[in-house]
Design an enzyme around this catalytic site. Structure first.
Site, mmCIF file in Angstrom:
data_model
loop_
_atom_site.group_PDB
_atom_site.id
_atom_site.type_symbol
_atom_site.label_atom_id
_atom_site.label_comp_id
_atom_site.label_asym_id
_atom_site.label_seq_id
_atom_site.Cartn_x
_atom_site.Cartn_y
_atom_site.Cartn_z
ATOM 1 N N CYS A 70 -25.429 -87.678 52.780
ATOM 2 C CA CYS A 70 -25.743 -88.828 53.634
ATOM 3 C C CYS A 70 -26.007 -88.400 55.073
ATOM 4 C CB CYS A 70 -24.603 -89.843 53.595
ATOM 5 S SG CYS A 70 -24.879 -91.253 54.690
ATOM 6 N N CYS A 75 -29.032 -90.564 54.159
ATOM 7 C CA CYS A 75 -29.109 -91.841 54.874
ATOM 8 C C CYS A 75 -29.421 -91.700 56.355
ATOM 9 C CB CYS A 75 -27.792 -92.605 54.740
ATOM 10 S SG CYS A 75 -26.927 -92.380 53.176
ATOM 11 N N LYS A 78 -32.882 -89.992 57.207
ATOM 12 C CA LYS A 78 -33.880 -90.934 56.689
ATOM 13 C C LYS A 78 -34.057 -92.118 57.630
ATOM 14 C CE LYS A 78 -32.459 -94.168 54.617
ATOM 15 N NZ LYS A 78 -32.095 -94.352 53.231
ATOM 16 N N TYR A 210 -35.129 -96.246 45.706
ATOM 17 C CA TYR A 210 -34.899 -96.260 47.154
ATOM 18 C C TYR A 210 -35.745 -95.196 47.868
ATOM 19 C CZ TYR A 210 -30.313 -98.702 46.659
ATOM 20 O OH TYR A 210 -29.299 -99.575 46.399
ATOM 21 N N GLU A 214 -38.903 -95.730 50.498
ATOM 22 C CA GLU A 214 -38.567 -95.440 51.894
ATOM 23 C C GLU A 214 -39.499 -94.381 52.468
ATOM 24 O OE1 GLU A 214 -33.837 -96.689 51.732
ATOM 25 O OE2 GLU A 214 -34.402 -94.583 51.464
ATOM 26 N N HIS A 470 -29.965 -120.347 66.566
ATOM 27 C CA HIS A 470 -31.382 -120.663 66.731
ATOM 28 C C HIS A 470 -31.917 -120.131 68.054
ATOM 29 C CE1 HIS A 470 -35.052 -122.924 66.047
ATOM 30 N NE2 HIS A 470 -34.999 -123.313 67.319
ATOM 31 N N GLU A 475 -30.629 -117.908 60.419
ATOM 32 C CA GLU A 475 -30.250 -119.312 60.238
ATOM 33 C C GLU A 475 -30.843 -119.910 58.963
ATOM 34 O OE1 GLU A 475 -31.896 -122.223 63.032
ATOM 35 O OE2 GLU A 475 -33.358 -120.700 63.667
#
Length: 496
Positions: A70, A75, A78, A210, A214, A470, A475
């Site tokens: 990772c 991760c 990447k 993935y 990616e 908002h 939302e």
């Protein structure tokens, strides 16, 4: 029963034998899971040793690095490249926001690569300090199991040293695989893709998971021509089908050439690049061919079977029980090497549970429900809970599906034609939210909060009664009032 078994066995300190061990725990593999288990075990008073291969950005059987896949070749680097690739389209979008940019905008791949490498070297040092600060002894070298309570470490100079340990934890992760076709040596894996000296102008990617989508987004965002080949009708098998279609549409919208139901049959080196042949008779010329066809548990050199540890026949993953224990009571395993749910935060959870179970007096099994995840394509996809297909399969009654598709406010000015899609899957009888999905900017950041709600058993009524922020995309998750579709409960299966 599980609690009693564990306490009456290894965990009952009053019945420990008088055997002396060099370590209470010895961990093989200093990736995310191994480091977490080591630190937390040491914090519970255990004497802990850990070994890891020497650092290198591209892994092999003899190099690796503290921090694991990772941090060093997964991760983190990447995500850095995803950030880099996002700026190109964002700069184009900026023109309609009043930014006057020159027609030519230069990109320096080597500078981004250098910054990426500097960051992973920094993180490698941080992980080493975390271990040292916790009192964990780090050995740089290759570890293997030579007995139920004995490990052997081959140091960098070739010296072999054996250590005894009351508990041994395997946390060696997984490694990228290559497709066995003619010319496979011409292809690269994600390891090499993160450290290419030159940015490819033409890339072919095989895979639909993935890593494939990616890197397709990364290279396309940096200006390359990208052809993405995958075996199914849509990429990202296992995710919600509706969201898979959204990702495919976005990839195409960003200029990536999709080749569904396609496999590669041969790679041939030519003067003009690598000639890629498909099972449909197509030929594509590329500078780089990436195999993103899965990863395999890293068990090959651990000597586990000779000690009696059971491995899965098909995947060679270490078999473990609900508490991450193998069939040998003193040997445990966590993370990708067990091939359960191969995500870094899951390995961290498993490491935490291991430390609680073995050294904290709190037998704790990892809980794999409501684990959020994200695919960092551009824009990203993030999900938690059940997909629509999983909910229909598992639910006893009708399933309600709520969706919202809209143009993000930012796009309304920039002119980018790319919709955000959100989705909630709800049990009609209980009103409980079973799953949530989002594909659009900031999806992972939003989904982390949604995951907490699902973990707490939130209902659709509770979502509806929550006041939104908002203006924000988030939302929409609390304003989806109308049911998009109601899926009736499946009829009981018969033998007819």
């Amino acid at each position: 029963m599980a609690r009693k078994m564990l306490i009456d066995g290894e965990l009952n300190k009053h019945k420990e034998d008088e055997t002396h061990y060099d370590y209470d725990l010895f961990v093989i593999g200093a990736g995310s899971g191994g480091v977490r288990a080591s630190r937390f075990s040491a914090q519970n008073g255990a004497k802990v040793g850990i070994c890891e291969l020497p650092f290198h950005p591209i892994s092999s059987e003899v190099v690796g690095g503290v921090g694991g896949t990772c941090v060093i070749r997964g991760c983190v680097p990447k995500k850095i490249l995803v950030y880099g690739a996002s700026f190109g389209p964002e700069l184009e979008d900026a023109r309609n926001y009043g930014w006057e940019l020159n027609e030519r905008i230069d990109f320096n791949w080597k500078k981004l690569l250098q910054k990426k490498t500097e960051e992973i070297v920094r993180l490698n040092g941080i992980y080493k300090r975390l271990l040292a600060n916790a009192g964990v002894k780090l050995f740089e070298g290759e570890g293997r199991v030579v007995g139920p309570n004995e490990v052997e470490v081959i140091l960098l100079d070739g010296t072999k040293i054996s250590y005894s340990a009351k508990h041994i934890l395997i946390a060696t992760g997984s490694r990228a695989q290559r497709l066995p076709i003619p010319g496979q040596e011409l292809a690269i894996t994600s390891d090499e893709a993160l450290s290419l000296e030159e940015l490819p102008k033409r890339a072919v990617i095989l895979g639909g998971g993935y890593i494939a989508v990616e890197f397709a987004s990364i290279w396309r965002g940096l200006g390359a021509t990208v052809d993405l080949c995958f075996r199914k009708e849509l990429p990202l098998r296992g995710f919600d089908d509706e969201m898979r279609a959204v990702v495919a549409r976005n990839l195409e919208g960003r200029g990536i050439n999709l080749h569904p139901r396609t496999n590669l049959t041969e790679l041939v080196k030519t003067e003009g690049g690598i000639k890629v042949r498909t099972d449909h008779g197509e030929e594509i010329t590329a500078d780089v061919v990436l195999f993103a066809t899965g990863r395999a548990p890293n068990t090959k050199r651990l000597n586990l079977e000779s000690v009696g540890v059971e491995l899965d026949c098909a995947t060679r993953a270490v078999k473990v029980d609900d508490y991450s224990r193998t069939n040998i009571p003193s040997i445990w395993a966590i993370g990708d090497v067990t091939n359960r749910m191969n995500l870094t935060p899951v390995a961290l959870m498993e490491g935490t549970c291991f430390a609680k179970t073995v050294f904290g007096g709190q037998p704790t099994a990892p809980d794999y429900d409501h684990i959020p995840c994200a695919v960092f394509c551009i824009p990203p996809l993030s999900v938690v809970g059940l997909s629509e297909e999983q909910a229909i399969e598992k639910a006893n009654g009708d399933v309600l599906v709520f969706t919202s598709t809209f143009n993000p406010m930012k796009n309304s000015i920039s002119g980018r034609q790319e919709k955000t899609v959100m989705k909630l899957v709800v049990d009609a009888e209980t009103d409980k939210v079973l799953g949530a999905s989002m594909c659009g900017p900031d999806a992972p950041e939003i989904m982390q909060g949604i995951a907490i709600a699902l973990r707490c058993g939130a209902t659709k009524a509770q979502f509806d009664s929550t006041v939104g922020i908002h203006p924000s995309a988030a939302e929409e998750f609390v304003t989806m009032r109308s049911v998009t579709r109601r899926v009736p409960a499946c009829k009981p299966k018969t033998n007819l």
